[in-house]
Structure formats: C-alpha cells, structure tokens
Design a protein around this motif. Structure first.
Motif, PDB file in Angstrom:
ATOM      1  N   PRO A  16     -15.640 -10.556  -7.724  1.00  6.67           N
ATOM      2  CA  PRO A  16     -14.709 -10.484  -8.862  1.00  6.67           C
ATOM      3  C   PRO A  16     -14.014  -9.125  -8.986  1.00  6.67           C
ATOM      4  N   LYS A  17     -14.735  -8.047  -8.742  1.00  6.16           N
ATOM      5  CA  LYS A  17     -14.103  -6.723  -8.813  1.00  6.16           C
ATOM      6  C   LYS A  17     -13.038  -6.590  -7.730  1.00  6.16           C
ATOM      7  N   TRP A  18     -13.354  -7.042  -6.528  1.00  4.08           N
ATOM      8  CA  TRP A  18     -12.395  -6.990  -5.415  1.00  4.08           C
ATOM      9  C   TRP A  18     -11.147  -7.800  -5.750  1.00  4.08           C
ATOM     10  N   ARG A  19     -11.339  -9.004  -6.281  1.00  9.48           N
ATOM     11  CA  ARG A  19     -10.212  -9.861  -6.665  1.00  9.48           C
ATOM     12  C   ARG A  19      -9.361  -9.209  -7.740  1.00  9.48           C
ATOM     13  N   ASP A  20      -9.998  -8.702  -8.781  1.00  9.60           N
ATOM     14  CA  ASP A  20      -9.254  -8.107  -9.900  1.00  9.60           C
ATOM     15  C   ASP A  20      -8.520  -6.840  -9.465  1.00  9.60           C
ATOM     16  N   PHE A  21      -9.101  -6.105  -8.530  1.00  9.69           N
ATOM     17  CA  PHE A  21      -8.421  -4.920  -8.000  1.00  9.69           C
ATOM     18  C   PHE A  21      -7.083  -5.315  -7.384  1.00  9.69           C
ATOM     19  N   VAL A  34       0.140  -4.574   2.014  1.00  9.55           N
ATOM     20  CA  VAL A  34      -1.270  -4.527   1.635  1.00  9.55           C
ATOM     21  C   VAL A  34      -2.094  -5.081   2.790  1.00  9.55           C
ATOM     22  N   ILE A  35      -3.082  -4.296   3.223  1.00  6.72           N
ATOM     23  CA  ILE A  35      -3.982  -4.726   4.295  1.00  6.72           C
ATOM     24  C   ILE A  35      -5.260  -5.251   3.651  1.00  6.72           C
ATOM     25  N   LEU A  36      -5.620  -6.476   3.967  1.00  8.85           N
ATOM     26  CA  LEU A  36      -6.799  -7.130   3.394  1.00  8.85           C
ATOM     27  C   LEU A  36      -7.863  -7.353   4.468  1.00  8.85           C
ATOM     28  N   GLY A  37      -9.089  -7.585   4.007  1.00 11.51           N
ATOM     29  CA  GLY A  37     -10.131  -8.020   4.922  1.00 11.51           C
ATOM     30  C   GLY A  37     -11.236  -7.001   5.091  1.00 11.51           C
ATOM     31  N   GLU A  38     -12.361  -7.461   5.610  1.00  4.82           N
ATOM     32  CA  GLU A  38     -13.518  -6.602   5.836  1.00  4.82           C
ATOM     33  C   GLU A  38     -13.363  -5.841   7.151  1.00  4.82           C
ATOM     34  N   THR A  39     -13.457  -4.539   7.079  1.00 12.02           N
ATOM     35  CA  THR A  39     -13.266  -3.674   8.241  1.00 12.02           C
ATOM     36  C   THR A  39     -14.567  -3.042   8.705  1.00 12.02           C
ATOM     37  N   VAL A  40     -15.496  -2.794   7.788  1.00 11.41           N
ATOM     38  CA  VAL A  40     -16.656  -1.959   8.092  1.00 11.41           C
ATOM     39  C   VAL A  40     -17.865  -2.765   8.566  1.00 11.41           C
ATOM     40  N   LYS A  43     -21.350  -8.339   7.592  1.00 10.98           N
ATOM     41  CA  LYS A  43     -22.270  -8.958   6.636  1.00 10.98           C
ATOM     42  C   LYS A  43     -21.674  -9.028   5.237  1.00 10.98           C
ATOM     43  N   ARG A  44     -20.668  -8.198   4.970  1.00  9.60           N
ATOM     44  CA  ARG A  44     -20.063  -8.162   3.637  1.00  9.60           C
ATOM     45  C   ARG A  44     -19.014  -9.237   3.424  1.00  9.60           C
ATOM     46  N   GLN A  45     -18.613  -9.909   4.484  1.00  5.67           N
ATOM     47  CA  GLN A  45     -17.427 -10.756   4.431  1.00  5.67           C
ATOM     48  C   GLN A  45     -17.529 -11.869   3.389  1.00  5.67           C
ATOM     49  N   HIS A  46     -18.725 -12.395   3.197  1.00  5.31           N
ATOM     50  CA  HIS A  46     -18.849 -13.534   2.285  1.00  5.31           C
ATOM     51  C   HIS A  46     -18.593 -13.158   0.832  1.00  5.31           C
ATOM     52  N   PHE A  47     -18.611 -11.856   0.501  1.00  2.00           N
ATOM     53  CA  PHE A  47     -18.330 -11.438  -0.872  1.00  2.00           C
ATOM     54  C   PHE A  47     -16.869 -11.701  -1.232  1.00  2.00           C
ATOM     55  N   ILE A  48     -15.965 -11.543  -0.264  1.00  3.32           N
ATOM     56  CA  ILE A  48     -14.536 -11.651  -0.573  1.00  3.32           C
ATOM     57  C   ILE A  48     -13.939 -13.000  -0.197  1.00  3.32           C
ATOM     58  N   GLU A  49     -14.590 -13.746   0.668  1.00  2.00           N
ATOM     59  CA  GLU A  49     -14.005 -14.996   1.157  1.00  2.00           C
ATOM     60  C   GLU A  49     -13.641 -15.978   0.048  1.00  2.00           C
ATOM     61  N   PRO A  50     -14.466 -16.149  -1.009  1.00  2.00           N
ATOM     62  CA  PRO A  50     -14.091 -17.114  -2.057  1.00  2.00           C
ATOM     63  C   PRO A  50     -12.808 -16.757  -2.798  1.00  2.00           C
ATOM     64  N   HIS A  51     -12.392 -15.490  -2.726  1.00  2.00           N
ATOM     65  CA  HIS A  51     -11.247 -15.031  -3.500  1.00  2.00           C
ATOM     66  C   HIS A  51     -10.025 -14.718  -2.630  1.00  2.00           C
ATOM     67  N   LEU A  52     -10.174 -14.858  -1.342  1.00  2.00           N
ATOM     68  CA  LEU A  52      -9.139 -14.374  -0.429  1.00  2.00           C
ATOM     69  C   LEU A  52      -7.820 -15.128  -0.613  1.00  2.00           C
ATOM     70  N   ALA A  53      -7.863 -16.436  -0.686  1.00  2.00           N
ATOM     71  CA  ALA A  53      -6.637 -17.231  -0.769  1.00  2.00           C
ATOM     72  C   ALA A  53      -5.858 -16.912  -2.042  1.00  2.00           C
ATOM     73  N   GLU A  57      -2.095 -15.170  -2.299  1.00  2.00           N
ATOM     74  CA  GLU A  57      -1.029 -15.837  -3.051  1.00  2.00           C
ATOM     75  C   GLU A  57      -0.460 -14.917  -4.128  1.00  2.00           C
ATOM     76  N   ARG A  58      -1.327 -14.215  -4.854  1.00  3.48           N
ATOM     77  CA  ARG A  58      -0.881 -13.329  -5.935  1.00  3.48           C
ATOM     78  C   ARG A  58      -0.054 -12.169  -5.367  1.00  3.48           C
ATOM     79  N   LEU A  59      -0.510 -11.594  -4.270  1.00  2.57           N
ATOM     80  CA  LEU A  59       0.210 -10.467  -3.664  1.00  2.57           C
ATOM     81  C   LEU A  59       1.575 -10.894  -3.143  1.00  2.57           C
ATOM     82  N   GLU A  60       1.627 -12.037  -2.472  1.00  2.00           N
ATOM     83  CA  GLU A  60       2.897 -12.488  -1.892  1.00  2.00           C
ATOM     84  C   GLU A  60       3.879 -12.921  -2.978  1.00  2.00           C
ATOM     85  N   LYS A  61       3.394 -13.495  -4.053  1.00  2.00           N
ATOM     86  CA  LYS A  61       4.284 -13.830  -5.167  1.00  2.00           C
ATOM     87  C   LYS A  61       4.893 -12.579  -5.793  1.00  2.00           C
ATOM     88  N   ALA A  62       4.157 -11.460  -5.674  1.00  2.00           N
ATOM     89  CA  ALA A  62       4.656 -10.185  -6.201  1.00  2.00           C
ATOM     90  C   ALA A  62       5.562  -9.463  -5.209  1.00  2.00           C
TER      91      ALA A  62
END
Length: 305
Positions: A16-21, A34-40, A43-53, A57-62
């Motif tokens: 949620p923090k990642w999404r709201d950011f 804007v560059i998105l995605g897990e770089t480091v 194992k962290r990837q599953h934290f952001i996957e539910p919010h990625l789409a 969409e929000r970034l591209e609409k902007a």
C-alpha cells in the motif's frame, strides 16, 4: 529539452505504501518518465505485484512514460526466468541493470540503468549499437568523465542521477539480514524495518554506508543543483531522482523549478534540506572528490547545504 526521470524504489516498502507513493507521483510530480519494478531483491517482488497494474494505469493517465527495471544481480535460475519473462512479455521499455539482461534483450530498444558500469565513450557506443536508447551513467563518475563520454557518443541520450542515495555495490549475500541475526534464505524481510536503508557506522561511530538488503548504498544523498547547467551544456538531457522516504513530489517540483531557471540552486538546496531533513547531502563524486564530500561551488570547500 531537459526532463526529469524518477528511478525505481530501491527499498522494501509494503504494497500500500508503494502504491500510494506512485499515486502521489502521478498526481503531483513534474517527472516525464517513471521506472517501476523490483531492482534489488527478487524476494520482494510479491509486495508490489498486486498493485502494479493500477499504478501503471494511474501514471499513464497522468501523462507519464513508464518503463520497467530489471534485477541488478541474477544468481538463481528463478531470477533468470523473471528477467527473461519481463523482457519477452512487457509492452513497456525495459531498463537493464545487469549485463545478462542486455544479452537477452537482443537488440530491442531499451534503457541502461546506473548499475551497469558505463565508464567511457566506446562502451556507451557499444551499448547503443545493441539497442540502448538512453544510458543513465553511474553516479560515481566525475563531471570530466561524463562530459567526455557524452562528447564521444553524441548520438546517445544520457541521464545522470542528481538526487538520492547512491547505489555502490550489490552482493549475493544479504548483509542487512545478517546484521539482524538472520540469513538471506530466512530473512523474514527485515529490510522493511528501514524504509530508507539501515545506517552503518565505523568503530569510532562515523557514518559510513547504508545497507538495503543485498545492496550497499552511500550514507549521504547525492544532490546536484548548481551542477545542472554544466551537465546540460555537456549534452546530458535527463536527470534522475532516486526515491527516498520523503516527499518526492516536492523534491521533483524543486528540481523542475531549478532546471527552468525560476529558482536559484542555493534556494533549491535549502528547500530540499527542509523536505528531507534527515539526510546529509553530497556531491563529491561529481567534483572528483570523496563521494561523501559536499563541494560548495562558491567557496570550493566542504559544507552541508
């Protein structure tokens, strides 16, 4: 025409923090890409996957251009598949951060991130021949090297990191987990406890580095403001802000005002200091000095802004 890029979040923030950011970035930040995605750490990837789409969409609409970042260090077959699937299935541009990804991308137009060691003009030209349309140069390069690379590879678009803790190294082992008595395989995501990285000090209690999972970063935050004009004159046309745990939309607005000439660098530095009060700033690498140094353009000595 110069533009601002927001690099990927290097730290582990909860979903949620990642999404709201990124929602705030979409609504308020004057960044073009804007560059998105897990770089480091994969194992962290599953934290952001539910919010990625919804973030895309929000970034591209902007009106933001979205690209995806590949992993900086591939050590497992699973990680190799992640990078391969990202390159083969994504409809967005890919920023590669590891030479193995450059081999997989096979000439498709792509970006090169600051974790790839592009230290001279011939390397930049080779990257361009293999499909790189923009290269974000490593933050440890001094200005003289940046200017020379840009002159020797004038047909390549270059980007320089102007804000954020500098990525210095990445390892197959996780020092962050080790510092808390855990192993990489059983880390329990302890890196999430420090959303801006874990400060490390020397035996005499001097600030030294910051740990971020398997990544080692500078304890100081790169801040290039009075240097922007020289970088533009040298042929750099994009400037990267690396996300920190602060108001990045405000940071982006200050940089935009500085690039446009409506704000002086000294005023911008003071405002950024208030927006990110816990940070110590540096620009030493740019001036061919120790990376943690602050070089004042006016006095040519080390001071905090």
């Amino acid at each position: 025409m110069s533009e601002l890029t927001l690099g990927p979040v290097y730290y582990l923030w909860d979903g949620p923090k990642w999404r709201d950011f990124y929602f705030q970035i979409a609504d308020e930040a004057p960044v073009e890409r804007v560059i998105l995605g897990e770089t480091v750490c994969s194992k962290r990837q599953h934290f952001i996957e539910p919010h990625l789409a919804e973030v895309v969409e929000r970034l591209e609409k902007a009106g933001k251009t979205v690209a995806f970042s590949s992993l900086a260090l591939v050590t497992l077959e699973r990680e190799s598949r992640i990078v391969k699937d990202l390159i083969e299935t994504s409809e967005h541009a890919i920023e590669v951060n590891d030479l193995s990804a450059i081999n997989i991308i096979k000439g498709r137009r792509h970006l090169v991130g600051p974790l790839v060691n592009v230290y001279n003009g011939p390397t930049a030209r080779l990257m361009a021949q293999r499909g790189a349309e923009r290269i974000c140069l490593p933050p440890e390069l001094p200005f003289q090297s940046i200017a020379r690379i840009a002159a020797e590879a004038s047909d390549v678009a270059f980007e320089v990191m102007v804000f954020g803790r500098m990525p210095l190294a990445i390892s197959a082992r996780c020092a962050h987990a080790r510092s808390k008595g855990r192993t990489k395989d059983n880390c329990q995501f302890v890196c999430s406890e420090e959303p801006d990285g874990l400060p490390i000090r020397t035996l005499d209690r001097q600030s030294f580095l910051v740990l971020n999972g398997v990544q080692t970063m500078s304890h100081t935050c790169q801040l290039l403001l009075s240097e922007l004009q020289d970088l533009q004159a040298a042929g750099v046309n994009a400037f990267r802000l690396s996300p920190q745990d602060c108001d990045m939309a405000r940071i982006a607005a200050i940089f935009q005002d500085t690039l446009s000439g409506s704000m002086e660098p000294e005023q911008a530095a003071a405002l950024i200091g208030r927006a990110y009060p816990t940070a110590k700033f540096s620009n030493g690498f740019h001036h061919a000095r120790e990376g943690a140094t602050w070089v004042s353009r006016a006095k040519n000595n080390a001071n905090a802004p």
